[in-house]
Design a protein around this motif. Structure first.
Motif, PDB file in Angstrom:
ATOM      1  N   ASN A   1       1.166  -0.877   0.065  1.00 41.30           N
ATOM      2  CA  ASN A   1      -0.226   0.454  -0.136  1.00 41.30           C
ATOM      3  C   ASN A   1       0.651   1.628  -0.054  1.00 41.30           C
ATOM      4  OD1 ASN A   1      -1.479   1.789   0.310  1.00 41.30           O
ATOM      5  ND2 ASN A   1      -2.596   1.278   2.179  1.00 41.30           N
ATOM      6  N   PRO A   2       0.983   2.152  -0.891  1.00 40.05           N
ATOM      7  CA  PRO A   2       2.309   2.885  -1.380  1.00 40.05           C
ATOM      8  C   PRO A   2       1.146   4.225  -0.171  1.00 40.05           C
ATOM      9  CG  PRO A   2       1.742   2.233  -3.407  1.00 40.05           C
ATOM     10  CD  PRO A   2       1.134   1.313  -2.418  1.00 40.05           C
ATOM     11  N   LYS A   3      -0.139   4.253  -0.377  1.00 39.77           N
ATOM     12  CA  LYS A   3      -0.675   5.424   0.398  1.00 39.77           C
ATOM     13  C   LYS A   3      -0.900   4.428   2.047  1.00 39.77           C
ATOM     14  CE  LYS A   3      -2.875   6.794  -3.764  1.00 39.77           C
ATOM     15  NZ  LYS A   3      -4.091   7.471  -4.488  1.00 39.77           N
ATOM     16  N   PHE A   4      -0.084   3.868   2.434  1.00 43.81           N
ATOM     17  CA  PHE A   4      -0.531   3.765   3.745  1.00 43.81           C
ATOM     18  C   PHE A   4      -0.307   4.675   4.603  1.00 43.81           C
ATOM     19  CE2 PHE A   4       0.922   1.894   8.340  1.00 43.81           C
ATOM     20  CZ  PHE A   4       0.627   0.522   7.701  1.00 43.81           C
ATOM     21  N   PRO A   5      -1.009   5.424   6.022  1.00 45.83           N
ATOM     22  CA  PRO A   5      -1.237   6.564   6.796  1.00 45.83           C
ATOM     23  C   PRO A   5       1.246   6.039   7.452  1.00 45.83           C
ATOM     24  CG  PRO A   5      -2.638   5.363   6.858  1.00 45.83           C
ATOM     25  CD  PRO A   5      -1.898   3.928   6.124  1.00 45.83           C
ATOM     26  N   ASN A   6       0.921   7.518   7.360  1.00 50.08           N
ATOM     27  CA  ASN A   6       2.403   8.350   7.303  1.00 50.08           C
ATOM     28  C   ASN A   6       3.516   6.676   7.155  1.00 50.08           C
ATOM     29  OD1 ASN A   6       1.122   9.425   9.522  1.00 50.08           O
ATOM     30  ND2 ASN A   6       0.304   8.126  10.997  1.00 50.08           N
ATOM     31  N   ARG A   7       3.469   6.303   5.986  1.00 54.29           N
ATOM     32  CA  ARG A   7       4.581   5.435   5.427  1.00 54.29           C
ATOM     33  C   ARG A   7       6.022   6.002   5.635  1.00 54.29           C
ATOM     34  NH1 ARG A   7       5.716   3.997  -0.962  1.00 54.29           N
ATOM     35  NH2 ARG A   7       5.438   1.608  -0.254  1.00 54.29           N
ATOM     36  N   GLU A   8       5.993   7.084   5.246  1.00 50.89           N
ATOM     37  CA  GLU A   8       7.730   7.735   5.279  1.00 50.89           C
ATOM     38  C   GLU A   8       8.209   7.884   6.198  1.00 50.89           C
ATOM     39  OE1 GLU A   8      10.107  11.844   3.179  1.00 50.89           O
ATOM     40  OE2 GLU A   8       8.531  11.182   2.332  1.00 50.89           O
ATOM     41  N   GLU A   9       7.416   8.188   7.592  1.00 51.00           N
ATOM     42  CA  GLU A   9       7.457   8.815   8.685  1.00 51.00           C
ATOM     43  C   GLU A   9       7.553   7.033   9.275  1.00 51.00           C
ATOM     44  OE1 GLU A   9       6.214   9.516  13.256  1.00 51.00           O
ATOM     45  OE2 GLU A   9       5.100   9.682  11.745  1.00 51.00           O
ATOM     46  N   ILE A  10       7.439   5.846   9.187  1.00 56.55           N
ATOM     47  CA  ILE A  10       7.523   4.513   9.936  1.00 56.55           C
ATOM     48  C   ILE A  10       8.525   4.303   8.805  1.00 56.55           C
ATOM     49  CG2 ILE A  10       6.571   2.319   9.241  1.00 56.55           C
ATOM     50  CD1 ILE A  10       3.778   3.753   8.988  1.00 56.55           C
ATOM     51  N   LEU A  11       9.356   4.335   7.450  1.00 56.42           N
ATOM     52  CA  LEU A  11      10.369   3.984   6.907  1.00 56.42           C
ATOM     53  C   LEU A  11      11.260   3.702   7.187  1.00 56.42           C
ATOM     54  CD1 LEU A  11       8.763   3.954   2.557  1.00 56.42           C
ATOM     55  CD2 LEU A  11       9.564   1.980   4.471  1.00 56.42           C
ATOM     56  N   GLN A  12      11.420   5.458   7.987  1.00 57.94           N
ATOM     57  CA  GLN A  12      13.094   6.676   8.372  1.00 57.94           C
ATOM     58  C   GLN A  12      12.933   5.351   9.865  1.00 57.94           C
ATOM     59  OE1 GLN A  12      10.991  10.949   9.184  1.00 57.94           O
ATOM     60  NE2 GLN A  12      12.109  11.342   6.734  1.00 57.94           N
ATOM     61  N   LYS A  13      12.105   5.744  10.373  1.00 60.55           N
ATOM     62  CA  LYS A  13      12.154   4.715  11.927  1.00 60.55           C
ATOM     63  C   LYS A  13      12.783   3.173  11.247  1.00 60.55           C
ATOM     64  CE  LYS A  13      11.070   7.952  14.692  1.00 60.55           C
ATOM     65  NZ  LYS A  13      11.925   9.017  15.502  1.00 60.55           N
TER      66      LYS A  13
END
Length: 254
Positions: A127-139
């Motif tokens: 799901n490329p539109k997963f909520p807060n995806r970029e933040e989760i990837l950074q973490k």
């Protein structure tokens, strides 16, 4: 012969755990029923735990796991303990059990605390539109960096082996399926190679590489290019296998 090794914190559950193993096939709630392994959840004295039953090894591996190399259950328990010592989250190791004969290992089980997680890492891939995806990837990049800094090479670093829990403080990651690890110096190439099984899209690689390069004090482009190289090579290898079976052309995700 049966060996039951409990964590000191859970010695009082030894007899209850032994009883669960005796009736493992008939009781418990199925979590995963695979061709190789079976995971079921049970409740003991108000504690929910998972029991992983490993596939019975062939005659050769049976001998190996008894006399030469630790069983998958024992490795899972020991590696979990080591992760926790490094302050890396994994379901708490409660016990492992080995049933052996003079010829080798027959059955083995790994018991850990059950984790109520919100989603697996794989949800971010689908799901490329997963909520807060970029933040989760950074973490997640920070989490993997911590693994590497502790000289942990998690050989099964794949989408289904990281559980994610959303807390008031942010996102917490738990590693599962721990029996394949190496504890070794993690060179830059080994670190980037370790991301390959996660099936990252190009967009995900950009986000993860940016954060990792910042943490590792390495140029972004160098980090990105090597991570992308290893990821693409792995995906193309798997896709070629699928292509041979299905005859359909597979694409690297964008």
């Amino acid at each position: 012969m049966k060996i039951i090794h409990c964590h000191p914190k859970y010695q009082h559950l030894k007899s209850e755990i032994e009883n669960l193993i005796k009736d493992f096939d008939n009781k418990g709630e199925a979590v995963t029923i695979g061709q190789r392994n079976v995971i079921k959840s049970f409740e003991v004295n108000g504690l929910k735990l998972n029991i992983k039953s490993f596939k019975k090894p062939n005659a050769f591996n049976s001998f190996i796991y008894k006399w030469i190399r630790p069983s998958k259950a024992k490795r899972s328990f020991e590696y979990a303990s080591r992760l926790i010592d490094c302050e890396i989250s994994t379901p708490f190791p409660i016990a492992y059990i080995e049933e052996t004969s003079v010829f080798g290992l027959k059955n083995s089980y790994y018991i850990s605390e059950h984790i109520n997680y919100d989603f697996e890492f794989r949800a971010l891939i689908h799901n490329p539109k997963f909520p807060n995806r970029e933040e989760i990837l950074q973490k997640f990049s920070e989490f993997t960096f911590k693994l590497h800094e502790n000289n942990i090479n998690f050989l099964d670093h794949s989408p289904g082996n990281t559980l994610v829990v959303k807390t008031e403080q942010g996102y917490k990651f738990y590693l599962i399926d721990l029996n394949r690890m190496r504890f070794e110096n993690m060179t830059f190439d080994k670190r980037m190679y370790n991301f390959r099984r996660l099936w990252l899209s190009k967009t995900m690689i950009k986000v993860i590489a940016e954060k990792y390069s910042e943490l590792y004090k390495k140029p972004y482009q160098e980090t990105h290019d090597l991570m992308l190289k290893h990821s693409m090579a792995f995906q193309h290898k798997i896709n070629r296998k699928k292509l041979r079976r299905s005859g359909r052309k597979m694409q690297f995700k964008s």
